[in-house]
Design an enzyme around this catalytic site. Structure first.
Site, PDB file in Angstrom:
ATOM      1  CG  HIS A  96      -2.318   0.616   0.850  1.00  0.00           C
ATOM      2  ND1 HIS A  96      -3.430   0.465   1.628  1.00  0.00           N
ATOM      3  CD2 HIS A  96      -2.700   1.421  -0.196  1.00  0.00           C
ATOM      4  CE1 HIS A  96      -4.446   1.148   1.095  1.00  0.00           C
ATOM      5  NE2 HIS A  96      -4.025   1.733  -0.007  1.00  0.00           N
ATOM      6  CG  ASP A 119      -6.049  -0.288   4.852  1.00  0.00           C
ATOM      7  OD1 ASP A 119      -5.881  -1.290   5.563  1.00  0.00           O
ATOM      8  OD2 ASP A 119      -5.125   0.262   4.224  1.00  0.00           O
ATOM      9  CG  HIS A 121      -3.909  -1.834   8.792  1.00  0.00           C
ATOM     10  ND1 HIS A 121      -4.100  -2.815   7.834  1.00  0.00           N
ATOM     11  CD2 HIS A 121      -3.552  -2.481   9.934  1.00  0.00           C
ATOM     12  CE1 HIS A 121      -3.851  -4.004   8.362  1.00  0.00           C
ATOM     13  NE2 HIS A 121      -3.529  -3.844   9.636  1.00  0.00           N
ATOM     14  CG  ASP A 123      -2.263   2.032   5.418  1.00  0.00           C
ATOM     15  OD1 ASP A 123      -2.095   1.307   6.413  1.00  0.00           O
ATOM     16  OD2 ASP A 123      -2.587   1.588   4.296  1.00  0.00           O
ATOM     17  CG  HIS A 136       2.564  -1.432   4.395  1.00  0.00           C
ATOM     18  ND1 HIS A 136       1.880  -2.620   4.283  1.00  0.00           N
ATOM     19  CD2 HIS A 136       3.051  -1.395   5.668  1.00  0.00           C
ATOM     20  CE1 HIS A 136       1.935  -3.278   5.441  1.00  0.00           C
ATOM     21  NE2 HIS A 136       2.642  -2.570   6.284  1.00  0.00           N
ATOM     22  CG  ASP A 227      -4.896  -2.926   2.631  1.00  0.00           C
ATOM     23  OD1 ASP A 227      -4.961  -4.166   2.484  1.00  0.00           O
ATOM     24  OD2 ASP A 227      -4.015  -2.370   3.307  1.00  0.00           O
ATOM     25  CG  ASP A 229      -5.455  -5.040   5.261  1.00  0.00           C
ATOM     26  OD1 ASP A 229      -6.298  -4.137   5.361  1.00  0.00           O
ATOM     27  OD2 ASP A 229      -4.223  -4.831   5.414  1.00  0.00           O
ATOM     28  CD  GLU A 272      -0.230  -4.160   1.775  1.00  0.00           C
ATOM     29  OE1 GLU A 272       0.362  -5.266   1.887  1.00  0.00           O
ATOM     30  OE2 GLU A 272       0.313  -3.057   2.024  1.00  0.00           O
TER      31      GLU A 272
END
Ligand code: DIR
Ligand code: MN
Ligand code: MN
Ligand code: MN
Length: 314
Positions: A96, A119, A121, A123, A136, A227, A229, A272
Site C-alpha cells: 500500500h 482498509d 488500517h 496507514d 505502507h 486494501d 485486508d 496487499e
C-alpha cells in the site's frame, strides 16, 4: 469507456515477501476477461519495472526510503499518463505504499480529487509515530497538507509535495489503528468509519454519509484505494497483515457498487494481495477472485443484472 490496468509488483513498503506477485495473481484470476465482458475497452499496460537501489540506508527506523520513493515517482508518472489519456485507471499492487504515487499521479491530472481509503488500517503514521517503520503504514501521511509540519524530510520523496486536505479523505473498515494514528485522525477531524461504525450504522448509511461528505459541495473525481485486508480474513486470507472482524463480501461489494453509481470513479488501487501467504491454493484463489470481484463491481458489474437500452425506432 476505457480502462487502463497498471501492474505495480512492489513490496519494499513492508517486510513480507510475495506481495510483488499480486498483479500476476489478480490477472490470472480473470481480470481482463471480466472487464471486457462489462463492455470496456481494456488497455493492459503490463507491469512497471522497479529498480532496487543498492545504497538505500534506513531513515530513522524506516527501511528502503529511496527505493519506495523512486518506485512511487515512477508509478505517479504512469497513473498520470493513463488518466491524462482518458482511461479509468486500475492500479494492481504491490503493497500500500504505492498509493503515494498513485494518488499523486492522479492529482497531477485531477487536483480536486477526493480519496476513499478502504482498509483495516489507517496507514497514516508518520516516521515519528510509526511503530514498525514500514512505509505502507504511512502512505496517507505523505499525501496530507495538514501533516506537512509533522513530516520529516524522508530521502527519496523530494519529487513530491503533499496536496490533499484532511476533509477530502474518508476511511472505511478501520479496526487496527495505532495510538499515534488515532491522535492524527482525531486532531485533523478526519471522517472515518471503523468496523464498529459499520456495525452501528449499516453499510448503506456509511456510504451515504461518505459520498455526501466528499461530493455534496461539488462533484469531483474519486480515488478509491482498496486494501484487500479491509475484508475479513476468512474471505481474503492471502494478505500480509490480516485483522479479524473485517468487511463481509456483501459490505465490500456494496461499497464499490455505490462508488460506481456516482459515475465519478477515476482511479482505483487494489493492494496487499500476497499470493504466497495463503495456507492453501484455495485460500489464495479466494483472495484473488475477491480482488477481481471488487474491481468489476467498482466498474459497474451489478448483482441485480443489467441490459443494454433498447434501440430507438429509426
Ligand atoms: C501498522 C500496520 N499500522 C504499521 N499497518 C498496515 O505498520 O504502521 N497497513 N498493515 O496496511
Ligand atoms: Mn485508449
Ligand atoms: Mn493499507
Ligand atoms: Mn491494511
Amino acid at each position: 469507456q476505457s480502462v487502463a490496468i497498471l501492474g505495480a509488483p512492489f513490496s519494499k513498503g513492508q517486510k513480507r515477501r510475495g506481495v510483488e506477485h499480486g498483479p500476476k495473481a489478480i490477472r490470472d484470476a480473470g481480470l481482463v476477461e471480466k472487464l471486457s465482458n462489462l463492455d470496456y475497452a481494456v488497455h493492459d499496460f503490463g507491469d512497471l519495472t522497479f529498480k532496487h537501489l543498492e545504497k538505500d540506508e534506513h531513515f530513522m527506523h524506516v527501511p528502503f526510503p529511496r527505493t519506495v520513493g523512486r518506485a512511487n515517482q515512477l508509478l505517479s508518472g504512469a497513473v498520470s499518463g493513463a488518466v491524462g489519456a482518458g482511461h479509468t485507471c486500475i492500479m494492481l499492487g504491490g503493497d500500500h505504499s504505492l498509493a503515494i504515487g498513485s494518488v499523486e499521479g492522479h492529482a497531477q491530472q485531477c487536483p480536486d480529487l477526493c480519496l476513499i481509503w478502504v482498509d483495516a488500517h489507517a496507514d497514516i503514521n508518520t516516521p515519528l509515530t510509526s511503530p514498525s517503520g514500514n512505509l505502507h503504514g504511512q502512505s496517507v501521511a505523505f499525501l496530507l497538507k495538514d501533516l506537512q509540519n509533522k513530516m520529516p524530510e524522508v530521502p527519496g520523496f523530494s519529487w513530491m509535495k503533499p496536496f490533499l486536505s484532511a476533509r477530502d479523505l474518508v476511511y472505511i473498515g478501520l479496526r487496527d489503528v495505532d495510538p499515534g494514528e488515532h491522535i492524527i485522525l482525531k486532531t485533523l477531524g478526519i471522517q472515518y468509519f471503523s468496523m464498529r461504525d459499520i456495525d452501528r450504522m449499516g453499510i448503506q448509511r456509511v456510504m451515504e454519509v461518505t459520498l455526501d461528505h466528499l461530493l455534496a459541495r461539488k462533484q469531483r473525481p474519486i480515488h478509491l484505494s482498496f486494501d484487500i485486508d479491509a475484508f475479513d480474513p476468512s474471505l481474503a486470507p492471502a494478505t500480509g497483515t490480516p485483522v479479524n472482524g473485517g468487511l463481509t463480501y456483501r459490505e465490500g461489494i456494496y461499497v464499490t457498487e455505490e462508488i460506481h453509481n456516482t459515475g465519478l470513479l477515476s482511479v482505483m488501487d487494489v493492494v496487499e494481495v500476497n499470493p504466497t501467504l495463503g495456507a492453501t491454493p484455495e485460500a489464495v484463489e479466494a483472495t484473488t477472485s475477491l480482488a477481481v470481484d471488487v474491481i468489476a463491481s467498482a466498474l459497474g458489474q451489478t448483482r441485480e443484472g443489467a441490459h443494454v437500452a433498447f434501440p430507438k425506432i429509426p
